[in-house]
Design a protein around this motif. Structure first.
Motif, mmCIF file in Angstrom:
data_model
loop_
_atom_site.group_PDB
_atom_site.id
_atom_site.type_symbol
_atom_site.label_atom_id
_atom_site.label_comp_id
_atom_site.label_asym_id
_atom_site.label_seq_id
_atom_site.Cartn_x
_atom_site.Cartn_y
_atom_site.Cartn_z
ATOM 1 N N VAL A 328 0.865 -1.187 0.000
ATOM 2 C CA VAL A 328 0.000 0.000 0.000
ATOM 3 C C VAL A 328 0.901 1.235 0.000
ATOM 4 C CG1 VAL A 328 -1.866 -1.168 1.225
ATOM 5 C CG2 VAL A 328 -0.150 0.078 2.525
ATOM 6 N N PRO A 329 0.390 2.400 -0.458
ATOM 7 C CA PRO A 329 1.211 3.613 -0.490
ATOM 8 C C PRO A 329 1.873 3.888 0.860
ATOM 9 C CG PRO A 329 -0.834 3.981 -1.647
ATOM 10 C CD PRO A 329 -0.959 2.632 -1.017
ATOM 11 N N GLY A 330 3.180 4.154 0.811
ATOM 12 C CA GLY A 330 3.961 4.349 2.024
ATOM 13 C C GLY A 330 4.909 3.196 2.269
ATOM 14 N N ASP A 331 4.564 1.991 1.761
ATOM 15 C CA ASP A 331 5.467 0.845 1.857
ATOM 16 C C ASP A 331 6.662 1.048 0.928
ATOM 17 O OD1 ASP A 331 4.049 -0.711 3.678
ATOM 18 O OD2 ASP A 331 2.801 -1.607 2.122
ATOM 19 N N ASP A 332 7.819 0.549 1.329
ATOM 20 C CA ASP A 332 8.952 0.476 0.416
ATOM 21 C C ASP A 332 8.671 -0.643 -0.578
ATOM 22 O OD1 ASP A 332 10.336 2.479 1.702
ATOM 23 O OD2 ASP A 332 11.308 1.104 3.102
ATOM 24 N N ILE A 333 8.736 -0.317 -1.868
ATOM 25 C CA ILE A 333 8.350 -1.291 -2.883
ATOM 26 C C ILE A 333 9.448 -1.490 -3.926
ATOM 27 C CG2 ILE A 333 5.854 -1.005 -2.680
ATOM 28 C CD1 ILE A 333 5.965 0.993 -4.986
ATOM 29 N N ILE A 334 9.315 -2.578 -4.658
ATOM 30 C CA ILE A 334 10.235 -2.914 -5.733
ATOM 31 C C ILE A 334 9.434 -3.584 -6.836
ATOM 32 C CG2 ILE A 334 10.838 -5.219 -4.890
ATOM 33 C CD1 ILE A 334 13.776 -4.539 -5.644
ATOM 34 N N GLY A 335 9.865 -3.424 -8.082
ATOM 35 C CA GLY A 335 9.164 -4.012 -9.216
ATOM 36 C C GLY A 335 9.871 -5.233 -9.758
ATOM 37 N N TYR A 336 9.088 -6.211 -10.198
ATOM 38 C CA TYR A 336 9.643 -7.429 -10.782
ATOM 39 C C TYR A 336 8.961 -7.656 -12.126
ATOM 40 C CZ TYR A 336 10.964 -12.343 -11.355
ATOM 41 O OH TYR A 336 11.475 -13.524 -11.836
ATOM 42 N N ILE A 337 9.743 -7.689 -13.204
ATOM 43 C CA ILE A 337 9.200 -7.850 -14.557
ATOM 44 C C ILE A 337 8.773 -9.298 -14.760
ATOM 45 C CG2 ILE A 337 9.720 -7.708 -17.019
ATOM 46 C CD1 ILE A 337 11.830 -5.570 -16.281
ATOM 47 N N THR A 338 7.490 -9.490 -15.057
ATOM 48 C CA THR A 338 6.971 -10.829 -15.299
ATOM 49 C C THR A 338 6.747 -11.017 -16.791
ATOM 50 O OG1 THR A 338 4.694 -10.061 -15.017
ATOM 51 C CG2 THR A 338 5.813 -10.914 -13.071
ATOM 52 N N LYS A 339 6.983 -12.202 -17.290
ATOM 53 C CA LYS A 339 6.857 -12.465 -18.717
ATOM 54 C C LYS A 339 5.399 -12.376 -19.153
ATOM 55 C CE LYS A 339 10.955 -15.338 -19.327
ATOM 56 N NZ LYS A 339 11.480 -16.638 -19.780
ATOM 57 N N GLY A 340 5.106 -11.380 -19.989
ATOM 58 C CA GLY A 340 3.779 -11.250 -20.568
ATOM 59 C C GLY A 340 2.742 -10.612 -19.684
ATOM 60 N N ILE A 345 4.329 -5.643 -8.390
ATOM 61 C CA ILE A 345 4.820 -4.785 -7.319
ATOM 62 C C ILE A 345 4.831 -5.564 -6.003
ATOM 63 C CG2 ILE A 345 4.537 -2.584 -6.123
ATOM 64 C CD1 ILE A 345 5.098 -2.351 -9.126
ATOM 65 N N HIS A 346 6.003 -5.580 -5.344
ATOM 66 C CA HIS A 346 6.168 -6.271 -4.061
ATOM 67 C C HIS A 346 6.694 -5.290 -3.011
ATOM 68 C CE1 HIS A 346 5.949 -10.539 -5.561
ATOM 69 N NE2 HIS A 346 6.225 -9.907 -6.700
ATOM 70 N N ARG A 347 6.385 -5.566 -1.750
ATOM 71 C CA ARG A 347 7.062 -4.861 -0.667
ATOM 72 C C ARG A 347 8.494 -5.360 -0.587
ATOM 73 N NH1 ARG A 347 2.923 -6.602 3.696
ATOM 74 N NH2 ARG A 347 4.758 -6.504 5.038
ATOM 75 N N THR A 348 9.407 -4.494 -0.208
ATOM 76 C CA THR A 348 10.810 -4.898 -0.133
ATOM 77 C C THR A 348 11.044 -5.947 0.953
ATOM 78 O OG1 THR A 348 11.258 -2.985 1.292
ATOM 79 C CG2 THR A 348 11.718 -2.734 -1.061
#
Length: 452
Positions: A328-340, A345-348
């Motif tokens: 949710v907004p405010g969490d530290d997040i990171i992106g992971y590219i998924t095929k297709g 978006i995940h929390r760190t």
């Protein structure tokens, strides 16, 4: 059958354990007759009877057997290996190309070789050998991929039946198709039993997703080219495009567009390479300024992203919030590219991040768009000593802060420890922390934590 007469005279056969794979061969062309007998001490054993040609197939496989046959018959006649004899082998090799995971391919091969079968018929009397518990969808794909893709219904023994009905040996199956069918459902993968059907369904979705990504990727690329005051025809000179494809290891232009479409590479990288080649023939132009513009003005966002998340270097990227950690907004997040499927978006601090970080090439920077107002689901657990009115007090505390409750689940163990799982709809991390702090103050509650 004389051989069976001999062994059946010597030992008693076990009922129901006679299998004739000569009349109906396995898909990999294995042929033999099996019977199970009761030995002198009551121990069952199996006898297999087959010709020498059948034995070569059983021991060495189709290809080796037919190579042997060809070598021995070459002088007598120019005998060729017929397509139907090697059809199963060719299809197996196609599965291997599609499946990058060797363990998945091995599992598929074992399933195809060793599963028990059912024998069903087409309306014209042709036998189809399918795995045990196969359904009409398996049958449709055994005829042809397009028959499976266009399937809308079926008849079993002349009666309309659900397409998830388990088939029995002897059933006569008729597939009903429609040119207006939208294609297979992903749910079919949960029910089909044959490896062939699963592979063909997966190929259909892979192709459909690829076509969507190609269109999306071309749109993104053309938009970026237009933003720096140039046109598609200015940069897409065949020899320049080939250099870009080689630089980023793509076989075709469509492969490149698809990669841009699902977020594996930023359009600006491709454009930069094309601009470098363009500069060699247009030295009078300030190409460096255009390259700089690609990287400096990219952060200006005209429209807020629908997801509330900015993916660095990519506009209009498909974004999905992972259900394993519900950021949710405010969490530290990171992106992971998924095929297709765009960027997940995940929390760190997500429990799955350690595994995801092993593939660094798929990690991408993402940030919250702070002006975006929206709601996000988040799960919390409340642990408390059980008492009367506990759930009512928890719900009252949540609703008093104008937070919607999307779901509640409660349980109490033998030690009278109550666990309440609540799914909340919140706007940001501050709102979540506030309600968690309030629930912790309730009587008997000793822990409130967010589920990971």
């Amino acid at each position: 059958m004389q051989h069976f007469g001999v062994v059946h005279d010597l030992y008693n056969p076990m009922p129901g354990r006679f299998k004739d794979y000569i009349a109906v061969p396995k898909p990999n062309m294995y042929q033999s007759i099996h019977t199970t007998l009761i030995g002198p001490n009551g121990t069952p054993f199996e006898v297999q009877v087959r010709t020498w040609d059948m034995h070569r197939i059983a021991e060495f496989g189709i290809a080796a057997h037919w190579a042997y046959k060809e070598a021995n018959k070459e002088k007598k006649s120019n005998v060729k290996v017929t397509e139907d004899k090697l059809a199963w082998l060719r299809e197996t090799l196609e599965w291997q190309k599609e499946m990058q995971d060797p363990n998945e391919f091995l599992k598929t091969l074992k399933t195809e070789l060793f599963e028990d079968e059912v024998y069903v018929f087409t309306p014209r009397g042709e036998i189809k050998v399918l795995p045990r518990d196969a359904i009409p969808i398996d049958f449709a794909y055994s005829i042809h991929a397009e028959v499976g893709h266009k399937m809308v219904g079926c008849k079993i023994n002349s009666k309309m039946m659900p397409i998830l009905t388990k088939l029995k040996s002897g059933d006569i199956v008729e597939v009903i198709t429609s040119d207006n069918a939208k294609g297979p459902s992903r749910d079919w993968l949960k029910f089909v039993k044959s490896s062939s059907a699963k592979t063909k369904i997966q190929q259909w979705f892979k192709k459909a997703e690829r076509e969507d990504n190609i269109i999306r990727g071309k749109e993104i690329l053309d938009k970026e080219i237009k933003r720096i005051g140039m046109t598609h025809s200015d940069l897409f000179k065949p020899e320049w495009v080939n250099i870009a494809l080689e630089r980023y290891h793509y076989l075709t232009v469509d492969d490149m567009f698809a990669s841009i479409g699902f977020g594996a590479i930023a359009a600006r990288k491709i454009i930069t390479k094309l601009l470098e080649e363009y500069k060699k023939e247009h030295e009078e132009e300030t190409i460096e300024a255009k390259i700089q513009e690609l990287y400096t003005t990219k952060t200006t966002i005209k429209k807020p992203p629908k997801s509330g998340v900015i993916v660095k270097g990519i506009d209009n990227c498909l974004v999905k919030f992972s259900k394993c950690c519900n950021p949710v907004p405010g969490d530290d997040i990171i992106g992971y590219i998924t095929k297709g499927r765009g960027v997940s978006i995940h929390r760190t601090d997500c429990t799955n991040m350690q595994e995801l970080l092993q593939d660094e090439n798929r990690i991408i920077d993402v940030t919250w768009y702070h002006e975006k107002a929206g709601t996000y689901n988040v799960d919390i657990e409340v642990h408390s000593n059980d008492r009367t009115g506990l759930l009512s007090d928890v719900v009252k505390e949540i609703t008093s802060q104008k937070i919607n409750i999307m779901g509640v689940n409660t349980k109490t163990n033998k030690e009278r420890i109550a666990t309440i799982e609540v799914t909340l709809e919140v706007e940001n991390i501050e709102q979540l922390n506030k309600v968690v702090k309030a629930i912790r103050k309730l009587d008997s509650v000793y822990e409130v934590r967010r589920k990971k």
